[in-house]
Design a protein around this motif. Structure first.
Motif, short mmCIF file in Angstrom:
data_model
loop_
_atom_site.label_atom_id
_atom_site.label_comp_id
_atom_site.label_asym_id
_atom_site.label_seq_id
_atom_site.Cartn_x
_atom_site.Cartn_y
_atom_site.Cartn_z
N ARG A 19 0.84 -1.20 0.00
CA ARG A 19 0.00 0.00 0.00
C ARG A 19 0.87 1.25 0.00
O ARG A 19 1.88 1.31 0.69
N VAL A 20 0.44 2.21 -0.79
CA VAL A 20 1.01 3.56 -0.78
C VAL A 20 -0.20 4.46 -0.66
O VAL A 20 -0.99 4.55 -1.61
N GLY A 21 -0.38 5.07 0.50
CA GLY A 21 -1.60 5.84 0.73
C GLY A 21 -2.79 4.89 0.71
O GLY A 21 -2.74 3.82 1.31
N PHE A 71 5.35 9.02 -6.92
CA PHE A 71 4.11 8.92 -7.69
C PHE A 71 3.29 10.20 -7.64
O PHE A 71 2.20 10.27 -8.18
N GLY A 72 3.79 11.23 -6.96
CA GLY A 72 3.07 12.50 -6.88
C GLY A 72 1.95 12.50 -5.86
O GLY A 72 1.02 13.30 -5.93
N LEU A 73 2.04 11.62 -4.85
CA LEU A 73 0.99 11.51 -3.84
C LEU A 73 1.35 12.19 -2.53
O LEU A 73 0.64 12.05 -1.54
N GLY A 74 2.46 12.89 -2.47
CA GLY A 74 2.88 13.58 -1.25
C GLY A 74 3.90 12.77 -0.47
O GLY A 74 4.13 11.59 -0.73
N LEU A 75 4.50 13.42 0.51
CA LEU A 75 5.54 12.81 1.34
C LEU A 75 4.95 11.77 2.29
O LEU A 75 3.91 12.01 2.90
N THR A 76 5.60 10.64 2.43
CA THR A 76 5.18 9.60 3.35
C THR A 76 5.62 9.96 4.76
O THR A 76 6.77 10.33 4.98
N GLU A 77 4.71 9.86 5.70
CA GLU A 77 5.06 9.99 7.12
C GLU A 77 5.19 8.56 7.66
O GLU A 77 4.19 7.88 7.86
N VAL A 98 7.31 2.20 1.52
CA VAL A 98 5.88 2.03 1.30
C VAL A 98 5.18 1.98 2.66
O VAL A 98 5.83 1.78 3.69
N ASP A 99 3.86 2.15 2.65
CA ASP A 99 3.12 2.18 3.91
C ASP A 99 3.03 0.80 4.57
O ASP A 99 3.12 0.70 5.79
N ALA A 100 2.85 -0.25 3.78
CA ALA A 100 2.77 -1.60 4.35
C ALA A 100 2.77 -2.61 3.21
O ALA A 100 2.26 -2.32 2.12
#
Length: 155
Positions: A19-21, A71-77, A98-100
Motif C-alpha cells: 500500500r502507498v496511501g 508517484f506524486g501523492l505527497g511525502l510519506t510519514e 511504502v506504507d505496508a
C-alpha cells in the motif's frame, strides 16, 4: 511442437503487493531482495525530492525512494507499519519506502490488464498494468521508471 506455447500462456508470476496511501500496488517478486522495517534515512544534499536519503544495509549504502512522493501523492510519514522493500533497478539496489506490505500474489499474464488509455502520461509511466484480484484493482509498478537511468550514471 506446440507444447511450450500453452505453458507460456498459463505460467504464473508472483508479486509482492503493498500500500502507498489508499492505493494498492505490486511488483514482481523476482526483483525483491528483502523487506525490512523502516529505518530513518540520512538526507543527501541536492537529491530529488522523492529520495529520502540513504541507509546502511550491512555495510552498503542504500538509497531510499519514497514511492508516494515519486508517484506524486505527497511525502510519506513513516509509521511502525512502514517498510522498505529492497529491489534491484538498473543494476542498482534501491529501497522503496511504502506504507505496508499486504500480500504475496500469484497471477497469470492473462489476468493482467493494460493501463487504461484514459490514464495520464504520469500514471502510464509508473504503472505497466492492472490486476483484478479478489475484487481489488492492484496497479503493477514499472520499476524501471521509478529510478531514472541517469541516477546511476550520476552516482
Amino acid at each position: 511442437m506446440q507444447v511450450n506455447e500453452p505453458a507460456v500462456k498459463t505460467a504464473n508470476s508472483e508479486f509482492v503487493a503493498f500500500r502507498v496511501g489508499a492505493q494498492e500496488f505490486c511488483i514482481d517478486i523476482m526483483c525483491v531482495r528483502e523487506i525490512r522495517g523502516w529505518t530513518p534515512a540520512t538526507p543527501l544534499p541536492h537529491a530529488p525530492a522523492y529520495v529520502r536519503g540513504v541507509i546502511n544495509l550491512r555495510g552498503a549504502v542504500l538509497p531510499i525512494v519514497d514511492l508516494a512522493m515519486r508517484f506524486g501523492l505527497g511525502l510519506t510519514e513513516p509509521t511502525p507499519r512502514s517498510v522498505i522493500i529492497v529491489v534491484h533497478i538498473h543494476q542498482q539496489i534501491v529501497g522503496l519506502l511504502v506504507d505496508a506490505v499486504s500480500d504475496i500474489l500469484t497471477s497469470s499474464a492473462a489476468s493482467m490488464h493494460p493501463t487504461p488509455d484514459i490514464a495520464s502520461e504520469m500514471a502510464k509511466m509508473f504503472v505497466k498494468g492492472v490486476y483484478a484480484v479478489d475484487g481489488r484493482m492492484i496497479s503493477i509498478v514499472a520499476l524501471d521508471s521509478v529510478l531514472p537511468i541517469y541516477a546511476k550514471a550520476a552516482a
